[in-house]
Design a protein around this motif. Structure first.
Motif, PDB file in Angstrom:
ATOM      1  N   LEU A 135      13.043  -8.785   2.477  1.00 28.74           N
ATOM      2  CA  LEU A 135      13.416  -9.349   1.173  1.00 28.74           C
ATOM      3  C   LEU A 135      12.224  -9.764   0.320  1.00 28.74           C
ATOM      4  CD1 LEU A 135      16.358 -11.746   2.186  1.00 28.74           C
ATOM      5  CD2 LEU A 135      16.515  -9.874   0.526  1.00 28.74           C
ATOM      6  N   CYS A 136      11.140 -10.203   0.980  1.00 32.06           N
ATOM      7  CA  CYS A 136      10.202 -11.064   0.246  1.00 32.06           C
ATOM      8  C   CYS A 136       8.950 -10.407  -0.335  1.00 32.06           C
ATOM      9  CB  CYS A 136       9.786 -12.217   1.138  1.00 32.06           C
ATOM     10  SG  CYS A 136      11.159 -13.317   1.496  1.00 32.06           S
ATOM     11  N   PHE A 137       8.363  -9.416   0.314  1.00 33.09           N
ATOM     12  CA  PHE A 137       7.071  -8.910  -0.175  1.00 33.09           C
ATOM     13  C   PHE A 137       7.240  -8.317  -1.578  1.00 33.09           C
ATOM     14  CE2 PHE A 137       3.937  -5.494  -0.668  1.00 33.09           C
ATOM     15  CZ  PHE A 137       2.766  -6.230  -0.563  1.00 33.09           C
ATOM     16  N   GLY A 138       8.141  -7.352  -1.698  1.00 33.05           N
ATOM     17  CA  GLY A 138       8.398  -6.788  -3.029  1.00 33.05           C
ATOM     18  C   GLY A 138       9.107  -7.789  -3.929  1.00 33.05           C
ATOM     19  N   GLY A 139      10.023  -8.542  -3.343  1.00 36.89           N
ATOM     20  CA  GLY A 139      10.865  -9.454  -4.135  1.00 36.89           C
ATOM     21  C   GLY A 139      10.094 -10.585  -4.783  1.00 36.89           C
ATOM     22  N   THR A 140       9.209 -11.243  -4.022  1.00 34.80           N
ATOM     23  CA  THR A 140       8.464 -12.367  -4.624  1.00 34.80           C
ATOM     24  C   THR A 140       7.497 -11.843  -5.694  1.00 34.80           C
ATOM     25  OG1 THR A 140       6.836 -12.264  -2.836  1.00 34.80           O
ATOM     26  CG2 THR A 140       8.584 -13.903  -2.615  1.00 34.80           C
TER      27      THR A 140
END
Ligand SMILES: NC(=O)c1ccc[n+]([C@@H]2O[C@H](COP(=O)([O-])OP(=O)(O)OC[C@H]3O[C@@H](n4cnc5c(N)ncnc54)[C@H](OP(=O)(O)O)[C@@H]3O)[C@@H](O)[C@H]2O)c1
Length: 323
Positions: A135-140
């Motif tokens: 969820l986080c690398f691209g999302g943040t």
């Protein structure tokens, strides 16, 4: 526990599986047994000492001169809470969670410790551990850059590199916020990007994107496919060019404006715990879902690095963390 170590800079062959102590937790921390993690473009950059042009010296000073000072890479993971510190109130043993360790890394291990008020949250409904770990690398990164760009409903955004981890997050999150999304991708990835919410895709291999007649409020460049000079021709006055894969030149260039108020935004994305929580909320509501390209076994983590290094992955590459 087992962990993958990159003690030297180099190709995937520098990675070694070795024993490490299970992290000791402080009173405000939880210990997570990691079940899934990702290998992303950031891990590959650090392992290969492949920092954007002009930032190699800074990168080595910050991360280690001859090899990563913190040799266990990996920035995001999902798993189960194994134990909690004496002061923890938000989590209990057995909770399924996902987390973003970001620059602290250490996700390519069987266990990680994280503060309960840090970038960690319960697994969103409807997601498995593989999806939650992605969820986080691209999302943040996407949340940070869309916030910096001040994206509004009705804006026209062009996403360059829409099939990568950052690109697919940008497409979904911009669409959810009411933007009209045009995406550049190769023909093979067009269906994937349309399925994730792009209104229109343009094959960058057969079209000269810089010469498009269209005008955009935002050009989000997730692959370094364009310069600010070219992007200005595609931007309306006051438009923003997001140099997400930018180097030192872009960071310095972002200090001054271009023609008719057009500006460039560059630099590392902020790592905010509230963004990590927000991504889970968006995922549970069906507005954001990472795409998993391939899943590698724990023993195959160097092969995952080699695949990501091709620059051709679609979305995220997951590593299933076994016993
Ligand atoms: N500023 C920050 O804080 C920050 C944070 C995260 C990442 N980044 C940087 O952002 C960049 C993207 O990261 P990522 O993890 O999303 O990369 P990625 O997932 O490895 O990107 C791979 C994708 O890029 C596509 N692609 C490659 N060249 C393209 C081009 N010229 N036009 C359109 N698509 C192209 C490929 O599709 P095809 O096979 O179809 O070409 C592939 O699907 C990296 O340079 C990374 O270092 C910066």
């Amino acid at each position: 526990m087992q962990a993958w170590f990159a003690r030297h800079y180099g190709g995937p062959e520098v990675l070694r599986l070795a024993q490490a102590p299970i992290p000791a937790i402080k009173p405000d921390q939880i210990l997570v047994r990691i079940l899934a993690t990702t290998v992303n473009s950031g891990d590959v950059r650090v392992r290969g000492c492949d920092f954007p042009a002009g930032t190699k010296l800074m990168g080595r000073l910050a991360l280690g001169w001859n090899g990563p000072r913190q040799p266990i890479l990996g920035t995001e993971y999902a798993g189960v809470v194994e134990s909690i510190g004496a002061g923890v109130t938000r989590f209990q043993n057995g909770d399924a969670v996902y987390a973003f360790s970001g620059l602290i890394m250490r996700a390519h291990a069987q266990y990680a410790a994280i503060a309960e008020n840090g970038p960690v949250a319960l697994l969103p409904a409807g997601l498995d551990f593989h999806q939650a770990s992605s969820l986080c690398f691209g999302g943040t990164t996407a949340l940070h850059y869309l916030r910096q760009a001040g994206l509004k409903p009705g804006d026209d955004i062009l996403v360059l590199g829409a099939s990568g981890a950052v690109g697919l997050a940008l497409v979904q999150l911009a669409r959810h916020r009411g933007a009209r999304v045009t995406a550049s991708t190769s023909a093979a990835n067009a269906e994937l990007v349309l399925r994730h919410g792009a209104d229109r895709v343009i094959d960058y291999r057969s079209t000269d994107i810089a010469s498009l007649p269209d005008r955009f409020d935002i050009v989000a460049d997730a692959v370094g496919a364009m310069t600010f000079i070219d992007a200005q021709n595609l931007l309306r006055p006051e438009g923003r060019y997001l140099a997400i894969a930018g180097a030192l030149k872009e960071m310095l260039g972002s200090l001054s404006k271009g023609r008719e108020g057009r500006r460039m935004i560059a630099g590392p994305a902020a790592e905010r715990a509230e963004d990590v929580v927000e991504l889970g909320r968006l995922a549970a509501a069906g507005h954001y879902r990472p795409h998993i390209d391939k899943v590698f076994d724990w023993s195959e983590l160097p092969a995952a690095h080699a695949y990501v290094e091709t620059g051709r992955k679609r979305g995220s590459v997951v590593v299933s963390v076994g016993e």
